[in-house]
Scaffold this motif. Sequence first.
Motif, mmCIF file in Angstrom:
data_model
loop_
_atom_site.group_PDB
_atom_site.id
_atom_site.type_symbol
_atom_site.label_atom_id
_atom_site.label_comp_id
_atom_site.label_asym_id
_atom_site.label_seq_id
_atom_site.Cartn_x
_atom_site.Cartn_y
_atom_site.Cartn_z
ATOM 1 N N PRO A 129 70.761 36.979 14.328
ATOM 2 C CA PRO A 129 72.147 36.522 14.501
ATOM 3 C C PRO A 129 72.340 35.056 14.135
ATOM 4 O O PRO A 129 73.469 34.597 13.939
ATOM 5 C CB PRO A 129 72.412 36.767 15.993
ATOM 6 C CG PRO A 129 71.056 36.713 16.628
ATOM 7 C CD PRO A 129 70.113 37.304 15.619
ATOM 8 N N ASN A 130 71.250 34.295 14.067
ATOM 9 C CA ASN A 130 71.353 32.874 13.735
ATOM 10 C C ASN A 130 71.284 32.618 12.228
ATOM 11 O O ASN A 130 71.526 31.496 11.788
ATOM 12 C CB ASN A 130 70.220 32.094 14.416
ATOM 13 C CG ASN A 130 70.330 32.096 15.917
ATOM 14 O OD1 ASN A 130 71.360 31.715 16.466
ATOM 15 N ND2 ASN A 130 69.274 32.536 16.607
ATOM 16 N N ASN A 131 70.922 33.640 11.461
ATOM 17 C CA ASN A 131 70.733 33.489 10.017
ATOM 18 C C ASN A 131 71.951 34.040 9.280
ATOM 19 O O ASN A 131 72.154 35.260 9.197
ATOM 20 C CB ASN A 131 69.472 34.223 9.576
ATOM 21 C CG ASN A 131 69.222 34.129 8.090
ATOM 22 O OD1 ASN A 131 70.002 33.533 7.343
ATOM 23 N ND2 ASN A 131 68.131 34.737 7.636
ATOM 24 N N PRO A 132 72.790 33.178 8.705
ATOM 25 C CA PRO A 132 73.994 33.687 8.011
ATOM 26 C C PRO A 132 73.684 34.431 6.726
ATOM 27 O O PRO A 132 74.580 35.062 6.162
ATOM 28 C CB PRO A 132 74.785 32.399 7.731
ATOM 29 C CG PRO A 132 73.754 31.315 7.691
ATOM 30 C CD PRO A 132 72.702 31.704 8.691
ATOM 31 N N PHE A 133 72.429 34.352 6.249
ATOM 32 C CA PHE A 133 72.064 35.046 5.010
ATOM 33 C C PHE A 133 71.240 36.306 5.274
ATOM 34 O O PHE A 133 70.742 36.939 4.353
ATOM 35 C CB PHE A 133 71.255 34.106 4.107
ATOM 36 C CG PHE A 133 71.814 32.711 4.026
ATOM 37 C CD1 PHE A 133 73.067 32.491 3.475
ATOM 38 C CD2 PHE A 133 71.112 31.632 4.524
ATOM 39 C CE1 PHE A 133 73.604 31.209 3.406
ATOM 40 C CE2 PHE A 133 71.624 30.349 4.469
ATOM 41 C CZ PHE A 133 72.880 30.133 3.911
ATOM 42 N N ALA A 134 71.093 36.696 6.551
ATOM 43 C CA ALA A 134 70.250 37.836 6.902
ATOM 44 C C ALA A 134 70.773 39.134 6.278
ATOM 45 O O ALA A 134 69.989 39.985 5.837
ATOM 46 C CB ALA A 134 70.149 37.966 8.424
ATOM 47 N N ALA A 135 72.065 39.288 6.230
ATOM 48 C CA ALA A 135 72.640 40.550 5.698
ATOM 49 C C ALA A 135 72.280 40.775 4.238
ATOM 50 O O ALA A 135 72.241 41.920 3.775
ATOM 51 C CB ALA A 135 74.159 40.526 5.870
ATOM 52 N N THR A 136 72.005 39.692 3.501
ATOM 53 C CA THR A 136 71.614 39.827 2.095
ATOM 54 C C THR A 136 70.107 39.810 1.930
ATOM 55 O O THR A 136 69.610 39.762 0.799
ATOM 56 C CB THR A 136 72.240 38.697 1.268
ATOM 57 O OG1 THR A 136 71.748 37.429 1.746
ATOM 58 C CG2 THR A 136 73.757 38.727 1.348
ATOM 59 N N GLY A 137 69.381 39.841 3.060
ATOM 60 C CA GLY A 137 67.932 39.879 3.016
ATOM 61 C C GLY A 137 67.277 38.553 2.695
ATOM 62 O O GLY A 137 66.101 38.512 2.301
ATOM 63 N N ASP A 138 67.993 37.457 2.913
ATOM 64 C CA ASP A 138 67.439 36.138 2.600
ATOM 65 C C ASP A 138 67.179 35.356 3.889
ATOM 66 O O ASP A 138 67.906 35.483 4.883
ATOM 67 C CB ASP A 138 68.430 35.358 1.727
ATOM 68 C CG ASP A 138 67.745 34.257 0.920
ATOM 69 O OD1 ASP A 138 66.536 34.033 1.131
ATOM 70 O OD2 ASP A 138 68.422 33.630 0.086
#
Length: 979
Positions: free
Chosen positions: A425-434
Amino acid sequence: MQTYRSALRAGTSLSAAILAIAAVPAMAQTQSPSDAQTSAPAADQAPGQEIVVTGSLFGGSKITPSPVTTITSETLDQRGISTIQDAVQQLSSNNGPALTNSFSANGAFAGGASAVSLRGMTTNSTLVLFDGMRAAYYPLADDGSRNFVDLNTIPDDIVDRIEVLRDGASSSYGADAIAGVVNIITKKQFKGLSGRVEAGVAEGGFGASQRLSLTAGTGDLDEKGYNAYISGFYYHSALVRNSDLKAPFNSDDKTRIGGPDDTINPGTFGVTSAGSNLYVAPGSGGRYQLLANNCLNGNAVASTAAQLADNDLLPSSVCRVDSTNRYGVVAPEIERFGASARFTANLNDTTQAFLALNFQQSTSSYTGSPSTIYAHAPTGVFYPQYSTRSDATRFAAGSQPLTLPVYVCAARVNCATAADGRLNPNNPFAATGDTALLVGALPNSVTSDLTRNRVYRAALGVTGQVFGWDYTFDATAMHSDLKHRQDGYVYIQHLLDVIADGSYNFIDPSANSAATMNYLMPQNITNASSDLYQAQLSFKKAVMDLPGGPLNVGFGGSVFYEAVDAPSANSDFNGPTERYFTINAFGTEGHRTVASAFGEVNAPILPILDLNLSGRYDHYSTGQSYFSPKVGAKLTPIRQLTVRGTWSRGFRIPSFAEANALPTTGYVNNSVSNFNDAYLAQYGCTTATFSACPTYIRSGSYGATTLATPDLKPEKSRSWTAGIYFEPIRNISFTVDYFNIKKTGAITTLPSGPAISAYYSGQAIPAGYEVIADSPDPAFPNAKPRIAFIRSSFVNANTIKSEGIDFGMNVRKQFGEVSWTSNLDATLQLELSTTLPDGTRQTYVDTLGNYNLTAGSGTFQWHGNWQNTIAYKQYTVSGTVNYTSGYDLSAMDQDNAYSDCGLKPDWFGGCRVKSYITFDLNAAVNVNDRLTVYGTVLNLFDRLPGVDPVTYGAYLYNPVQAGNGVYGRMFRAGAKFSF
């Protein structure tokens, strides 16, 4: 430089005359048993008893071969000085790398302490005594290497006088007395009941202080044969913040003085200078952006097109934060209290004994900057996990920046396949796998430091006669127990834990529970201690008569044990991540026993000529031995004039911190001189176009790590003085004393230059150095990284010379019912220099040098003060002028030429920091025999110090030059009573 010194010497007489007439520099001290006429016995001296002066076994003469300055408790009251540390810091002979209480609020290694530096030769070359005996070191070392006695541990309200021996005194006291001795002497007896109530505050409503004391005593040594007294005190001064001060010392916005607005300048944004907000960048590459999409601290400001073109990491919007105004601390909160007791008894007609007990607790506390979550220094930790970059060459193995993973889970590993694995939840790029690179500091938490030092001391002594010899036996035991508590510092492994399991909310840090905050930043408590045990026995006798008087012979022996146990506050014993960010890893442990024999002969060869010979042999259990001789003479051709001089040799034993310490890291700012064109070509710039180099290169610093060296030898010194004492008429005297001190084999670190040059030139690193590279710049992953750390050992290498002239004037006149006392004391520093092993000579007078040693506080050419006191009936008024000269913004130990303005920032309008002069006024009224009320105005004319854009001991001003003057006008009022 030779031309400068010759001209300076040629102008000395004229300067002295102008000084006395214009009354610009100053002297504070009252008359000395050695240097001035006394109209009454000292407060702790029975009538008819000889006065023994610091540095000698004998006494009785008001003028000694050695120059001595005495400050009495009466003088301190007249000047409105509340503490011993303030009194000693204002000595004209105190110069250069002194350690003030204000510097303790700026991350000093020896936080919470204060130390004197006579002649500018550092805190470890001035010996501080407590009633003529050694005192325990402060457990923490100045700059992680110099052991010293903390002036805050002396109980102020039982001090009778401070004697300052202004020449070498190893022949009397052994090690550490190279530059002189400060002997703090407490009251020998007290009768009745007395107390003090005092309060003070700056005109701006900050810096409040309170002082309470009570002393009660009974008995009379002359009439009853005994005296006993007990004394207690309490002292408190409030924390002072930069925001309390007047501009420009209260803000990062320096535009009003011609400088930049540094409330986070977008153009200087980098992975180590992100400020007190959190920023992230895609792990696959790209610009940073605010993690929470808004500023949790400060206000958002858009980056310009030019700034974005200059820095490919720079966010399109950054947070402008005035860190100095929001977080800066000028002086810590100080609280001290303690109790003392003394019993003295005449055992028979010739024998007297005493027992003294002292306890004191000193607490110093301050808040710091936001809690750092990204910093290579001083931990040297790189982050090997969480990288999913497809370009394997973008980061070398094991040197990735701190990274937020794509998935988090309770197990903290293999979260992508774990049953409870979820997108971070802290990573704004997690949804793109980055992944997300993370920099900045926690916006809702700040660091804080507290040192609590408890000092226990017992002393006993006996004086008497045996077989026709006068003898003195003294013994002391002193223990310092220091607790250092640090809050708000991020524990590295715990940070990695909360990143991996997602338990810490980086998006909204205020939403985290107390338990989570405590886990991330556990309180760090370090206990340290030091001990001193000493016993000393001496004998003296007049053995025969010479034409000028009795030949006195004295001899004795001493044994003392000293120890320091200061474990590291941030050891990596359990691994590189099992420690804190930004807490220095310094620590030391050691002990030694010293056996000494000493002797002294005072020979009045002629009625006009006295000779004094003394010597001391010291042997250390660690294997070192040294003999320290001294010769002194005084010639009185006429009653009004005395010519005097001394010659001596001395030594300083390697400190525990130098011989036994854990690695100690200080930080040096990068400059263009560190680099070469071949290296900078990797980053698309040159030394000529250095301003166009990436932020990664232009900004930041490297850690200079020093390793302990057990086989160091003692530093050796040679010193001599020559002076005159002139008393044209009774109660008017003048003194001029020249001093010259040369220290060889001075302990120092290897200069970093050879290692820097070799690294950036691609050559083999020279023997004696280890270079540790920083992590790569994400924008230039294939370029050779800059230096993160340079490691080297201490060596006996340098020669240090200190030379100057002390001026003094004492006047005591009575005009009917009006009395006038005037005391002038000023020091002209002619030279303070270091000669390196290759013959290179660095000279520091009138500049910021020795920059590293003095925390950028420099070496003042003139330092002094002048006190005038008028007394009429029950009224007393005192005025004191305090003066410290200005200096050039250069330092030869920073690759500058002498006085070349080489450290001046581009925006600063001049090359010098102006001199600083203040005036203090004190008035007292004896309401009756039992009550005195008084008031003091410090810095009456509200003078602020000159702007210093270079020093790092304080923000935009020099803390040694300015003292508390940066507060502006201050008021104190109090009352003393006695029964």
